[in-house]
Design a protein around this motif. Structure first.
Motif, mmCIF file in Angstrom:
data_model
loop_
_atom_site.group_PDB
_atom_site.id
_atom_site.type_symbol
_atom_site.label_atom_id
_atom_site.label_comp_id
_atom_site.label_asym_id
_atom_site.label_seq_id
_atom_site.Cartn_x
_atom_site.Cartn_y
_atom_site.Cartn_z
ATOM 1 N N UNK A 119 -5.072 9.642 2.554
ATOM 2 C CA UNK A 119 -5.530 8.519 1.473
ATOM 3 C C UNK A 119 -4.803 7.324 1.269
ATOM 4 N N UNK A 120 -5.279 6.416 0.993
ATOM 5 C CA UNK A 120 -4.659 5.072 0.705
ATOM 6 C C UNK A 120 -4.654 4.552 -0.626
ATOM 7 N N UNK A 121 -3.547 4.126 -1.253
ATOM 8 C CA UNK A 121 -3.509 3.402 -2.695
ATOM 9 C C UNK A 121 -3.017 2.149 -2.618
ATOM 10 N N UNK A 122 -3.278 1.630 -3.705
ATOM 11 C CA UNK A 122 -2.737 -0.040 -3.861
ATOM 12 C C UNK A 122 -1.291 0.634 -4.665
ATOM 13 N N UNK A 123 -0.056 0.147 -3.954
ATOM 14 C CA UNK A 123 1.086 0.795 -4.498
ATOM 15 C C UNK A 123 1.314 0.030 -5.756
ATOM 16 N N UNK A 124 0.887 -0.868 -6.181
ATOM 17 C CA UNK A 124 1.134 -1.510 -7.682
ATOM 18 C C UNK A 124 0.304 -0.807 -8.596
ATOM 19 N N UNK A 125 -1.018 -1.051 -8.535
ATOM 20 C CA UNK A 125 -1.876 -0.235 -9.604
ATOM 21 C C UNK A 125 -2.208 1.168 -9.488
ATOM 22 N N UNK A 126 -1.899 1.768 -8.210
ATOM 23 C CA UNK A 126 -2.318 3.188 -8.029
ATOM 24 C C UNK A 126 -3.813 3.353 -7.861
ATOM 25 N N UNK A 129 0.830 -1.262 0.137
ATOM 26 C CA UNK A 129 0.305 -0.124 0.046
ATOM 27 C C UNK A 129 1.005 1.203 -0.080
ATOM 28 N N UNK A 130 0.382 2.355 -0.350
ATOM 29 C CA UNK A 130 0.782 3.586 -0.280
ATOM 30 C C UNK A 130 -0.260 4.615 0.544
ATOM 31 N N UNK A 131 0.380 5.376 1.557
ATOM 32 C CA UNK A 131 -0.645 6.337 1.941
ATOM 33 C C UNK A 131 -0.031 7.801 2.102
ATOM 34 N N UNK A 132 -0.662 8.619 1.930
ATOM 35 C CA UNK A 132 -0.259 9.944 2.026
ATOM 36 C C UNK A 132 -1.151 10.866 2.784
ATOM 37 N N UNK A 133 -0.506 11.704 3.588
ATOM 38 C CA UNK A 133 -1.272 12.585 4.410
ATOM 39 C C UNK A 133 -1.139 13.989 4.026
ATOM 40 N N UNK A 134 -2.245 14.773 3.781
ATOM 41 C CA UNK A 134 -2.018 16.147 3.599
ATOM 42 C C UNK A 134 -2.689 16.920 4.830
ATOM 43 N N UNK A 135 -1.852 17.856 5.293
ATOM 44 C CA UNK A 135 -1.973 18.617 6.489
ATOM 45 C C UNK A 135 -1.799 20.071 6.308
ATOM 46 N N UNK A 136 -2.712 20.632 7.043
ATOM 47 C CA UNK A 136 -2.751 22.326 7.181
ATOM 48 C C UNK A 136 -2.765 22.531 8.749
ATOM 49 N N UNK A 137 -1.595 22.968 9.218
ATOM 50 C CA UNK A 137 -1.553 23.368 10.595
ATOM 51 C C UNK A 137 -1.471 24.754 10.789
#
Length: 309
Positions: free
Chosen positions: A86-93, A61-69
């Motif tokens: 957000x969580x993505x499949x790290x092979x298919x995107x 898996x791939x996870x990315x966090x977007x923050x505003x502090x």
């Protein structure tokens, strides 16, 4: 694609499981480039910060966090940290899940600190002091209680009413009205503030205590004074070298002044979880954990939440 609210996240991340998952992931490792951070000017207030934090496991898996502090939100009775993950499949995107990031950030931060304390704090630690009264501070109480059997837990905050309100959420938790006195009594001190003026005085730390610095995430912020860093020299652990050495004012300021050296930092969480470093070498040694946050922590928490749907 599934959507998870903060309540869903909280349910999916019980403390024991999250702490265990973090321990395992730090030991094994994932790919996590240094986060991207950008200052966002806010007229009449301290700058806000916009960040992106990705991490992934090859073939997983791939996870990315977007923050505003937004530090100014404290005056608006709003959370200082606003985040989405957000969580993505790290092979298919393919995007698989999106979740509110406030609860996830607070829980993974507190769980990481508690996990570090499980290695670094004395096994017989009985008193816990939380410095701060915000969302992360509120999560530090149950997280640290999950790894040690504390008999005495107190919360100190700049606003006594906020500290009292937070303490009332937990059974057996009191309010500290005198920060210096509380620091001198505590076996474990966990600070989650955004101060630039050190609150914790090293000369007050009792022998054998453990100091957990969570809040500062820029070179300008400091929660503990130089004396605290010097007394903990040789027993300092960071979450990641790249993050802490680039962003943690509690370390970068005394390092640049020559008050401590890089040799005083004995390891990061990966080395700690693999058993490669031993920060506590005696019962009287003072240990210190400094975190600025790592994308690995978001990845672990988000993966667990996504799998719960």
């Amino acid at each position: 694609m599934e959507f998870f609210t903060d309540d869903d996240v909280k349910t999916a991340l019980p403390w024991p499981r999250l702490i265990d998952e973090l321990r395992d992931a730090f030991a094994k490792g994932v790919s996590q480039p240094l986060r991207s951070a950008h200052p966002v000017p806010v007229p009449g207030e301290p700058d806000a910060t916009f960040l992106t934090m990705p991490a992934w496991e090859a073939g997983g898996k791939l996870a990315v966090k977007i923050l505003f502090i937004a530090p100014g939100n404290s005056g608006r009775n709003l959370p200082a940290v606003n985040a989405t993950v957000m969580v993505f499949d790290a092979v298919t995107g393919q995007a698989e899940a999106v979740m509110e990031g406030g609860e996830l950030t607070a829980r993974r931060t507190a769980a990481t600190s508690a996990m570090a304390a499980s290695f670094m704090a004395r096994k017989d630690a009985k008193s816990l002091l939380i410095v701060g009264s915000g969302k992360i501070a509120g999560n530090l109480v149950p997280a640290h209680r999950a790894v040690r059997d504390y008999e005495n837990v107190k919360i100190w905050g700049r606003n006594p009413d906020n500290a009292k309100a937070l303490a009332n959420r937990f059974e057996g938790v009191g309010v500290a009205t005198d920060l210096d006195a509380a620091v001198a009594e505590a076996d474990v001190i966990a600070a989650a503030t955004i101060t630039c003026d050190p609150l914790i005085k090293g000369k007050l730390l009792k022998p054998g205590s453990h100091l957990d610095l969570v809040g500062g995430y820029t070179k300008q912020m400091r929660e503990a004074d130089t004396d605290a860093l010097q007394r903990a020299a040789g027993g300092i652990v960071v979450d990641t070298y790249d993050g802490a050495m680039a962003e943690a004012g509690d370390l970068t300021q005394p390092l640049e002044a020559g008050d401590i050296s890089k040799n005083d930092i004995v390891g990061d969480l990966a080395e700690l979880c693999r058993g490669e470093v031993t920060p506590r070498k005696s019962a009287n040694q003072i240990t210190l954990f400094k975190s600025v946050g790592a994308a690995l922590e978001d990845f672990v928490a988000a993966r667990v939440v996504a799998s719960s749907g």
